[in-house]
Design an enzyme around this catalytic site. Structure first.
Site, PDB file in Angstrom:
ATOM      1  N   GLU A   6       0.795  -1.229   0.000  1.00 37.11           N
ATOM      2  CA  GLU A   6       0.000   0.000   0.000  1.00 37.11           C
ATOM      3  C   GLU A   6       0.837   1.293   0.000  1.00 37.11           C
ATOM      4  OE1 GLU A   6      -2.910  -0.368   3.148  1.00 37.11           O
ATOM      5  OE2 GLU A   6      -3.840  -2.099   2.188  1.00 37.11           O
ATOM      6  N   ASN A  63       2.109  -4.569  -3.470  1.00 41.61           N
ATOM      7  CA  ASN A  63       0.709  -4.954  -3.281  1.00 41.61           C
ATOM      8  C   ASN A  63      -0.100  -3.718  -2.886  1.00 41.61           C
ATOM      9  OD1 ASN A  63      -1.225  -7.179  -2.886  1.00 41.61           O
ATOM     10  ND2 ASN A  63      -1.096  -6.753  -0.689  1.00 41.61           N
ATOM     11  N   HIS A  91     -10.191  -5.771  -2.635  1.00 40.33           N
ATOM     12  CA  HIS A  91     -11.211  -5.624  -1.588  1.00 40.33           C
ATOM     13  C   HIS A  91     -12.361  -4.837  -2.219  1.00 40.33           C
ATOM     14  CE1 HIS A  91      -8.970  -7.324   1.700  1.00 40.33           C
ATOM     15  NE2 HIS A  91      -7.940  -6.535   1.448  1.00 40.33           N
ATOM     16  N   GLU A 123      -6.124 -10.432  -2.032  1.00 35.58           N
ATOM     17  CA  GLU A 123      -6.937 -10.286  -0.804  1.00 35.58           C
ATOM     18  C   GLU A 123      -8.425 -10.155  -1.149  1.00 35.58           C
ATOM     19  OE1 GLU A 123      -5.383  -7.194   1.771  1.00 35.58           O
ATOM     20  OE2 GLU A 123      -3.309  -7.686   1.272  1.00 35.58           O
ATOM     21  N   ASP A 159     -12.185  -9.958  -1.490  1.00 38.05           N
ATOM     22  CA  ASP A 159     -13.491 -10.116  -0.830  1.00 38.05           C
ATOM     23  C   ASP A 159     -14.446  -9.113  -1.467  1.00 38.05           C
ATOM     24  OD1 ASP A 159     -12.540  -7.799   0.531  1.00 38.05           O
ATOM     25  OD2 ASP A 159     -12.331  -8.836   2.450  1.00 38.05           O
TER      26      ASP A 159
HETATM   27  C1  XIL Z   1      -6.205  -6.714   7.839  1.00 34.28           C
HETATM   28  C2  XIL Z   1      -6.461  -7.940   8.698  1.00 34.28           C
HETATM   29  O1  XIL Z   1      -7.304  -8.840   7.989  1.00 34.28           O
HETATM   30  C3  XIL Z   1      -7.108  -7.530   9.998  1.00 34.28           C
HETATM   31  O2  XIL Z   1      -7.247  -8.631  10.865  1.00 34.28           O
HETATM   32  C4  XIL Z   1      -6.268  -6.465  10.674  1.00 34.28           C
HETATM   33  O3  XIL Z   1      -6.936  -6.015  11.827  1.00 34.28           O
HETATM   34  C5  XIL Z   1      -6.025  -5.307   9.736  1.00 34.28           C
HETATM   35  O4  XIL Z   1      -5.438  -5.780   8.533  1.00 34.28           O
HETATM   36  N1  XIL Z   1      -4.930  -4.766   3.316  1.00 34.28           N
HETATM   37  C6  XIL Z   1      -3.918  -5.583   3.723  1.00 34.28           C
HETATM   38  C7  XIL Z   1      -4.131  -6.525   4.857  1.00 34.28           C
HETATM   39  O5  XIL Z   1      -2.867  -5.605   3.089  1.00 34.28           O
HETATM   40  O6  XIL Z   1      -2.977  -6.725   5.607  1.00 34.28           O
HETATM   41  C8  XIL Z   1      -5.248  -6.076   5.740  1.00 34.28           C
HETATM   42  O7  XIL Z   1      -5.505  -7.105   6.685  1.00 34.28           O
HETATM   43  C9  XIL Z   1      -6.480  -5.751   4.922  1.00 34.28           C
HETATM   44  C10 XIL Z   1      -6.201  -4.640   3.965  1.00 34.28           C
END
Ligand code: XIL
Length: 468
Positions: A157, A199, A235, A264, A266
């Site tokens: 990020e 990422n 996400h 990641e 969802d």
């Molecule tokens: C999230 C985890 O799933 C949570 O449990 C934690 O509290 C915060 O981080 N982007 C990312 C991940 O790269 O590391 C994050 O994971 C979600 C967003």
């Protein structure tokens, strides 16, 4: 952390390119998201986290064959691995690796460098000490997990949503953009075999942030920085629209000479969940998977845990949730799950997953048929109950519920020439009219259910079913 997305700018991706392959009965018996992804030369994974590894119903599915890859959701982050300067703790990360190795899952390391989940001491360092602390951290963590992770999210990020660099990162604040190249070089030296990724989120479709990432990767490649891949977090949220031209976006990165991965995934919604939102969510899952499958260098897809029970969404995005293909009771959502299966080229029980209802059982126009006894079986034995849950000209869907002992075998003989084409939740052998079903590894302990699709003609009698 608050995510803002550019609403309205998105167009639904019409997946380009279709592919079909027919599963034989033996293949169908073992069809999982991972087996389907593997047939496409990719992995399908789920993130996980240490607390839920004590939930045996959860781990039975996580390690039961659906997933060939995992990413620790938190346990390799800086606040966990180096909470105090130069005092490292790998216990939690090791636990995820141990689980993964025991269940044939490969591990993506996540993440060496991120502005979040940093211990306070890092932010308090004088600028002159940041690079040394950063390189020390990356070296220690990547060295520890060398040979145990196939890839690392080295930098996570780096961008704001408008494509400017995130100046709240203490690494950017101390070193400017140079921190990125330094991080990759340090990671390569510590683990020459791992694929090294950058990422981010909201880079999934075309837009300012994706352009910024594209330009950064292009520059890093031109400078000989050892970067192997770009992770697209994906996400997504149905209320913001699907990312614009995701496949084309992935492809332009691949054309820079890097791998790409969905890291990641969802797809959240404003609660409450309903069948319309579920159907939209299913199209999002389908579109993401199809985009990855259509890009040769897209190496795999990871969902950010597989069940709503352990999703990060509700605690992060107020009023939102239901983002994953399994619900909070660890039940598959036929809509989302079947959409992924179909997009991976598999076959599903419902011919039209994106319009099926949110209900876990198919809703076809045939009434359930009479079934066998439902009284509890004596200890050491088992009972199977057979029913037809849907029927249409030439085909039907059956479901068998098993109670009683662990490690069951269910048998029956069809009377009317019915032939099973696909079965899930177990392994089927059909020899002429005789059918034998044994449980999938995750489905051995009742109450267990398996389902199947079969052909029929003329008559479709309910067979007498035995369990042993
Ligand atoms: C999230 C985890 O799933 C949570 O449990 C934690 O509290 C915060 O981080 N982007 C990312 C991940 O790269 O590391 C994050 O994971 C979600 C967003």
């Amino acid at each position: 952390m608050r995510r803002t997305l550019f609403a309205g700018a998105a167009a639904l991706l019409a997946a380009a390119g279709t592919f079909t392959f027919v599963l034989t009965r033996a293949e169908a018996a073992t069809q999982t998201l991972q087996s389907l992804a593997a047939a496409n030369g990719r992995y399908f994974g789920s993130a996980t986290d240490n607390p839920e590894l004590t939930d045996t119903a959860y781990t039975a599915i996580l390690g039961g064959g659906e997933f060939g890859q995992t990413t620790p959701g938190n346990s390799m982050k800086w606040d966990t691995t180096e909470p105090t300067r130069n005092a490292f703790s790998f216990t939690k990360g090791d636990a995820v690796v141990t689980f993964a190795q025991a269940h044939n899952m490969k591990v993506r390391g996540h993440t060496l460098l991120w502005h979040n989940q940093l211990p306070g001491w890092v932010s308090q360092l004088p600028a002159t000490e940041v690079q040394a602390a950063m390189e020390n951290h990356i070296t220690a963590v990547a060295t520890h997990f060398r040979g145990k992770v196939f890839a690392w999210d080295v930098v996570n990020e780096p961008f704001n949503d408008d494509g400017t660099f995130r100046s709240t990162s203490p690494f950017y604040a101390a070193m400017g953009t140079d921190y990125i190249a330094a991080a990759f070089r340090t990671a390569r030296a510590a683990d020459p075999d791992a694929k090294l990724y950058i990422n981010d989120y909201n880079t999934d479709g075309l837009g300012a942030k994706a352009d910024a990432m594209y330009n950064l990767v292009k520059t890093l490649k031109s400078q000989g920085v050892p970067i192997d891949g770009v992770g697209f977090q994906a996400h997504l949220a149905i209320q913001y629209g699907f990312p614009s031209q995701m496949q084309q976006n992935l492809q332009r990165f691949a054309d820079l000479g890097v791998d790409v991965a969905i890291t990641e995934l969802d797809v959240r919604m404003v609660l409450p969940r309903d069948s319309t939102k579920d159907a939209t969510q299913a199209t999002y899952y389908s579109n993401v998977v199809k985009a990855c499958v259509a890009v040769t260098r897209c190496v795999g897809i990871t969902i950010w845990d597989y069940t709503d029970k352990y999703s990060w969404v509700p605690s992060t995005f107020s009023g939102q949730g239901a983002a994953l293909p399994w619900d909070e009771n660890l039940q598959q959502k036929p809509t989302a799950y079947n959409a992924i299966v179909t997009a991976l080229g598999g076959t599903v029980s419902s011919p039209s997953p994106s319009v099926s209802s949110a209900s876990p059982s198919p809703s076809r126009s045939v009434s359930p048929s009479p079934s066998a006894s439902s009284s509890p079986p004596p200890a050491g034995s088992c009972t199977a109950t057979y029913k037809i849950v849907g029927s249409w000209p030439g085909g039907f869907q059956g479901e068998v519920n098993v109670t009683g002992k662990t490690g069951w075998t269910v048998t029956w003989t069809f009377a009317n020439g019915q032939t099973i084409s696909q079965l899930w939740g177990g392994t089927v052998t059909q020899s002429g009219a005789s059918v034998t079903v044994k449980p999938a590894s995750w489905n051995a302990t009742p109450p267990a259910t398996f389902g199947f699709l079969a052909s029929w003609n003329g008559t479709n009698a309910i067979p007498a079913v035995s369990c042993s």
